[in-house]
Design an enzyme around this catalytic site. Sequence first.
Site, PDB file in Angstrom:
ATOM      1  N   ASP A   1       0.832  -1.203   0.000  1.00  0.00           N
ATOM      2  CA  ASP A   1       0.000   0.000   0.000  1.00  0.00           C
ATOM      3  C   ASP A   1       0.870   1.259   0.000  1.00  0.00           C
ATOM      4  OD1 ASP A   1      -2.190  -1.643   0.179  1.00  0.00           O
ATOM      5  OD2 ASP A   1      -2.353  -1.446   2.365  1.00  0.00           O
TER       6      ASP A   1
ATOM      7  N   ASP B   1      -5.457   2.509   1.551  1.00  0.00           N
ATOM      8  CA  ASP B   1      -6.252   1.480   2.208  1.00  0.00           C
ATOM      9  C   ASP B   1      -6.486   1.801   3.679  1.00  0.00           C
ATOM     10  OD1 ASP B   1      -6.316   0.115  -0.142  1.00  0.00           O
ATOM     11  OD2 ASP B   1      -5.370  -1.712   0.611  1.00  0.00           O
TER      12      ASP B   1
ATOM     13  N   ARG C   1     -11.794  -0.174  -7.111  1.00  0.00           N
ATOM     14  CA  ARG C   1     -11.636   0.351  -5.753  1.00  0.00           C
ATOM     15  C   ARG C   1     -11.355   1.852  -5.765  1.00  0.00           C
ATOM     16  NH1 ARG C   1      -8.239  -4.424  -2.522  1.00  0.00           N
ATOM     17  NH2 ARG C   1      -9.535  -6.146  -3.255  1.00  0.00           N
TER      18      ARG C   1
END
Length: 513
Positions: free
Chosen positions: A163, A196, A245
């Site tokens: 991430d 995230d 996403r």
Amino acid sequence: MRRRVGFRLRLFAALALMAMVAATAVAFPAPTASAATGGATGFATQNGGTTGGAGGQTVRATTGTAIHAALCGRASSSTPITIQVEGTINHGNTSKVSGGSCNTAAGVIELKQISNVTLVGVGNGAVFDQLGIHVRESSNIIIQNVTVRNVKKSGSPTSNGGDAIGMENNVRNVWVDHVTLEASGGESEGYDGLFDLKNNTRYVTLSYSVLRNSGRGGLVGSSESDTSNGFITYHHNLYENIDSRAPLLRGGIGHMYNNHYLRVNDSGINSRAGARARVDNNYFEDSKDVLGTFYTNEAGYWQVNGNVFDNVRWSSPGNQNNPAGPNPQSNTSVSIPYAHSLDGANCVPSVVRDTAGANKGNRVSDGNCVPQNPDPTDPPDNPDPPDPTDPPGGTNLSLTADADGSSKASGTSYGNVRDGDMNTYWSPTGSTGAISIKWPSATGVSAVTIREASGATGVIGNWRVVNADTGSVLATGNGAGTIRFASTSVRKITFEITSANGTPRVAEYETYA
């Protein structure tokens, strides 16, 4: 043919259409008395507000290790601090640093079990190259004006689970603003999400930022059972060349307004597992399935207002596939507890182009489709530190004090740092060591100036200024010059050199009230 990344996510098989839910009102916790503080917007203004390191010391860092050292050099894990970052931060210059006020690790910028921190890019910019920023069990954090790129979870090197920015485990009040987050592929190439949020992360805003060239823009909730997250705002961001996403929202509340979605290839705002999305005045362009519930039969909900859908393609509904279009309608009602101004959707592409991302001068929209520079009448949130060539005014208190230290090289003396003579100096016996100024009674000190002898400038690396009476760290940084901190009453103050490019030569160690 439209340009696409080469790692498109496979769509799940579509079966039967989910039933549309009845309109449902969403209850928010009561807004706190504090308004937006420190420039934060959106949900980051709630729950007491987000101010980062406001009111604390400001230090400069050019390596990841220096960022960790600044965190570890604080008096406590909640002592406010602003860390100004310039240059490229990578695996080679990011090591673990230990201390009672931090919990760091090598190969990742670790904002773990801390609070009241601002991390901001300055000068020629800050780039976190293949190195992620991890926020865990922390609160009141600001991340601003940085680029994070090509963070991998597989291959080499790996960082932060792949991430770019990741938050997890009881995180509260984070404002991420004017950042650029980018990858060079999807999961098959070793990358994961750009932004995230997991495991009870709440009151977060992502504003004026660019997310691009990735398989996954970001998620809220790591699984269908991780629904403890929420109260997340996304505004004036560019999602470009993202497969999916944008974001994936599991449970909780999300507010998406004035974002530009350009070439979202498979699915965009994926509201599922009871999540509720407020989607206002966004511009969706050259994209597919930009809103709905996808890849699951656990429904999510949305309220839509004023959006533009420009060349958006919609798939057919079915089991585990419930697109909101081709004519998106609201299926819930979401109230927003904070003040905000909506730009008209038609001008969003131009406003976002001129304001979003790192190194844009932190420009924002005025709510009338006109980009603005920060208000020049407002004091800067993160001012540059004083010019190290400018010493503080007043009397050099060291001239009437005494000195000692950890060691002294042959031919040097502790007293040489307080004699006013740039031709004499102190050196430790190696590349590191400490030199102290001391008085017979407590003396107020708020600044020191370290001057290197001729022929040895630029040798001093990382350092700490320590209240030798208590052991508390007053300041950390890199290189010689003027160091300012909150006025402290001390009998002895120590300048500790923890790294150097050779043998340091300190000609003068000046102290000022």
